[in-house]
Write an enzyme that holds these catalytic residues in place. Structure first.
Site, short mmCIF file in Angstrom:
data_model
loop_
_atom_site.label_atom_id
_atom_site.label_comp_id
_atom_site.label_asym_id
_atom_site.label_seq_id
_atom_site.Cartn_x
_atom_site.Cartn_y
_atom_site.Cartn_z
N ALA A 158 0.87 -1.19 0.00
CA ALA A 158 0.00 0.00 0.00
C ALA A 158 0.90 1.23 0.00
CB ALA A 158 -0.89 0.00 1.24
N LYS A 159 0.60 2.16 -0.87
CA LYS A 159 1.37 3.42 -0.86
C LYS A 159 0.68 4.33 0.14
CE LYS A 159 3.27 6.85 -4.08
NZ LYS A 159 4.69 6.81 -3.71
N SER A 160 0.96 4.06 1.41
CA SER A 160 0.28 4.80 2.47
C SER A 160 1.21 5.84 3.07
CB SER A 160 -0.19 3.83 3.56
OG SER A 160 0.90 3.44 4.35
N TYR A 164 5.74 6.42 4.82
CA TYR A 164 6.74 7.44 4.51
C TYR A 164 7.40 8.01 5.76
CZ TYR A 164 5.93 6.57 -0.25
OH TYR A 164 5.90 5.91 -1.45
#
Ligand SMILES: Cc1ncc(COP(=O)(O)O)c(C=O)c1O
Length: 327
Positions: A158-160, A164
């Site tokens: 998931a690019k959550s 980051y």
């Protein structure tokens, strides 16, 4: 890269002025990082502005949302249309595209469910991510002392936004220690990825890249480069890569929407190959930039042109030689 502070931002279907695109400080996302997002690019090709693999990016956004149980009432066509409308509303020729789905304002508590799922799409101009000379000369990186997330902790696929926080630790350490970027290992000690890029190594003419299970984001540039490499006749293999394989690689490069295809010239102060961009890296850069510049036929259907009125350019361009963009 400073924000322009102008233009329109898409918020839940409405285009609002940049300065008015605000959310309340009590929004769930501000406290708990409860957002997923995308990063795509629109390029000014000689045949008109075109988004690179917009469908793949918006599909990944939907998948990231699904993992985090964030339903948003747009299907793939709806998402793609919203991005294209936002680019047109801003009359952008080339831009970085940042769609974001986030838990908004209702109540604070770890449980995200009571909060609305809101969305925004913003655009800005973003040049070479890892520095002006990076694409040609390469960059110096270090292996980070921070690992990527362990499996079954924060989902790497998931690019959550939450992921980051890990990327920021990797990036801050690298910068503080005098490097351009950090390469993280997974919790098993195998190579994972950079703070915002996937990684490839070249060894005896074969391309190797870590598998999805090495806590990487399934990068769309990674997939594109693997496809172009296979088109060029190279063998590409997804395998666990031990740390030391980095140091003895013939070539190493990182790929991503922001970094595009950036050579690595040293890792932990050990020179990679001849310390310059290697020939396979250069060939893949050329193949990649040829596609995004619209200089070769878009055989994989990766470009979505933004402005219908520029279609005439594409017809006319069949009659004249392709333009080579200096990059
Ligand atoms: C952690 C991470 N890995 C890999 C990538 C590359 O992904 P893509 O090529 O889809 O931009 C990114 C870029 O967003 C990233 O943030």
């Amino acid at each position: 890269m400073a924000f322009p502070g102008t233009g329109k931002i898409w918020m839940n279907g409405k285009l609002v002025d940049w300065k008015d695109a605000t959310i309340h400080v009590a929004s769930h996302v501000v406290h708990y990082g409860s957002a997923v997002f995308e990063g795509a690019r629109c390029y000014a090709t000689p045949k008109g502005s075109a988004c690179f693999r917009l469908d793949a990016h918006m599909r990944r956004l939907q998948q990231s949302s699904k993992i985090y149980r964030m339903d948003y009432p747009l299907d793939l066509d709806g998402w793609m249309g919203a991005v294209l409308d936002t680019i047109r509303a801003n009359a952008m020729k080339a831009c970085y595209i940042r769609p974001l789905v986030y838990r908004g304002y209702e109540t604070l508590g770890v449980n995200p469910f009571p909060n609305p799922v809101d969305a925004a799409i913003m655009l800005w101009e973003w040049g070479t991510y890892l520095g002006g000379d990076a694409l040609e000369k390469g960059v110096d990186v270090k292996v980070s002392s921070w690992s990527r997330m362990a499996p079954n902790t924060l989902p790497a696929m998931a690019k959550s936004s939450a992921n980051y926080a890990n990327s920021a630790l990797i990036k801050m350490e690298a910068i503080t220690d005098g490097y351009t970027e950090g390469i993280a290992l997974d919790v098993f000690g195998n190579v994972s990825e950079g703070s915002g890029q996937n990684i490839f190594i070249v060894r005896d003419g074969v391309l190797l890249t870590p598998p999805i299970a090495s806590s990487i984001l399934g990068g769309i540039t990674r997939d594109s480069i693997a496809t172009l490499a296979r088109d060029l006749g190279f063998v590409v293999s997804e395998v666990n890569i031990p740390r030391e394989a980095l140091y003895i690689a013939d070539e190493v490069f990182v790929v991503g929407t922001a970094a595009e295809v950036t050579p690595i010239r040293s890792i932990d102060k050990i020179q990679i190959g001849n310390g310059r961009r290697g020939p396979i890296t250069e060939a893949l850069q050329r193949a990649f930039f040829d596609v995004i510049n619209g200089d070769v036929p878009d055989t994989h259907g990766w470009l979505t042109y933004v402005y219908p009125e520029e279609a005439a350019l594409r017809v006319a361009s069949h009659q004249r030689p392709a333009t080579v963009h200096a990059r």
